[in-house]
Design a protein around this motif. Sequence first.
Motif, short mmCIF file in Angstrom:
data_model
loop_
_atom_site.label_atom_id
_atom_site.label_comp_id
_atom_site.label_asym_id
_atom_site.label_seq_id
_atom_site.Cartn_x
_atom_site.Cartn_y
_atom_site.Cartn_z
N PHE A 198 0.98 -1.23 0.00
CA PHE A 198 -0.05 -0.16 0.06
C PHE A 198 0.85 1.29 -0.07
O PHE A 198 0.60 2.13 -0.75
CB PHE A 198 -0.89 -0.01 1.08
N ASP A 199 1.93 1.30 0.75
CA ASP A 199 2.67 2.25 0.75
C ASP A 199 3.20 2.49 -0.69
O ASP A 199 3.34 3.87 -0.98
CB ASP A 199 3.91 2.27 1.80
N ARG A 200 3.83 1.50 -1.28
CA ARG A 200 4.40 1.75 -2.76
C ARG A 200 3.35 2.42 -3.38
O ARG A 200 3.61 3.07 -4.43
CB ARG A 200 5.08 0.48 -3.07
N MET A 201 2.13 1.90 -3.52
CA MET A 201 1.10 2.05 -4.53
C MET A 201 0.41 3.50 -3.79
O MET A 201 0.34 4.37 -5.12
CB MET A 201 0.02 1.39 -4.19
N LEU A 202 0.35 3.95 -2.87
CA LEU A 202 -0.01 5.31 -2.63
C LEU A 202 1.13 6.53 -3.02
O LEU A 202 0.93 7.55 -2.90
CB LEU A 202 -0.31 5.34 -1.13
N ALA A 203 2.27 6.01 -3.05
CA ALA A 203 3.37 7.12 -3.76
C ALA A 203 3.25 7.18 -5.18
O ALA A 203 3.95 8.13 -5.69
CB ALA A 203 4.64 6.44 -3.23
N LEU A 204 2.40 6.31 -5.79
CA LEU A 204 2.29 6.51 -7.31
C LEU A 204 1.61 7.80 -7.65
O LEU A 204 0.60 7.96 -7.02
CB LEU A 204 1.61 5.24 -7.91
N ARG A 205 1.54 8.43 -8.75
CA ARG A 205 0.98 9.27 -9.22
C ARG A 205 -0.29 8.64 -10.01
O ARG A 205 0.10 7.92 -10.90
CB ARG A 205 1.57 10.28 -10.29
N LEU A 206 -1.59 8.86 -9.68
CA LEU A 206 -2.66 8.06 -9.96
C LEU A 206 -3.84 8.98 -10.56
O LEU A 206 -3.83 10.10 -10.03
CB LEU A 206 -3.17 7.07 -8.99
N PRO A 207 -4.66 8.56 -11.36
CA PRO A 207 -5.78 9.49 -11.76
C PRO A 207 -6.56 9.31 -10.48
O PRO A 207 -6.65 8.64 -9.69
CB PRO A 207 -6.45 8.49 -13.01
N LYS A 208 -7.55 10.48 -10.35
CA LYS A 208 -8.25 10.41 -9.29
C LYS A 208 -9.25 9.34 -8.95
O LYS A 208 -9.21 8.97 -7.83
CB LYS A 208 -9.24 11.83 -9.68
N ARG A 209 -9.73 8.83 -10.05
CA ARG A 209 -10.50 7.63 -9.58
C ARG A 209 -9.88 6.44 -9.11
O ARG A 209 -10.16 5.99 -8.11
CB ARG A 209 -11.43 7.41 -10.85
N GLU A 210 -8.72 6.00 -9.72
CA GLU A 210 -7.81 5.12 -9.21
C GLU A 210 -7.32 5.34 -7.52
O GLU A 210 -7.21 4.65 -6.81
CB GLU A 210 -6.54 4.82 -10.19
N ARG A 211 -6.88 6.75 -7.46
CA ARG A 211 -6.43 7.25 -6.20
C ARG A 211 -7.37 6.95 -5.04
O ARG A 211 -7.31 6.52 -3.96
CB ARG A 211 -6.06 8.51 -6.12
N ARG A 212 -8.66 7.25 -5.55
CA ARG A 212 -9.66 7.17 -4.43
C ARG A 212 -9.92 5.75 -4.12
O ARG A 212 -10.23 5.22 -2.83
CB ARG A 212 -11.22 7.81 -4.99
#
Length: 128
Positions: free
Chosen positions: A48-62
């Motif tokens: 989760f830490d690795r993934m939360l550090a990625l730049r993501l589109p708003k929908r995927e981030r949410r």
Amino acid sequence: MMDGRFDEFFSRVESRLCRTALPAYTREHLKLNAYLMQGDTGQVAAQFDRMLALRLPKRERRDLVGKAFTFFADQRDRPRAEQLLEEIRTWNDGNFEAECVRRLEKASAPQRKRREPHAPQRSPRARR
């Protein structure tokens, strides 16, 4: 993955072909699911830490923040869950925010001891 060959799975996800064909978020999400299947909470948290550090589109981030919040709340990791809740509050989605607050409070509440089930009573006939 269903047959438990996780090492092979992780090798394939990191292969040149997968790195070329699949976006980083998709590969990381596949690894997250594998760690969840293994029940490895330490690796899940790190993923989760690795993934939360990625730049993501708003929908995927949410979607990711919601899943991470649920995981950390269920793991009783209140500081990490609260950090994610702060981001959730910026979404101005009162219903989801209220649901997250309830989940966090429920997860943080002291656990009640389970009552031991009583042994089944034998009927007088069974004793004969």
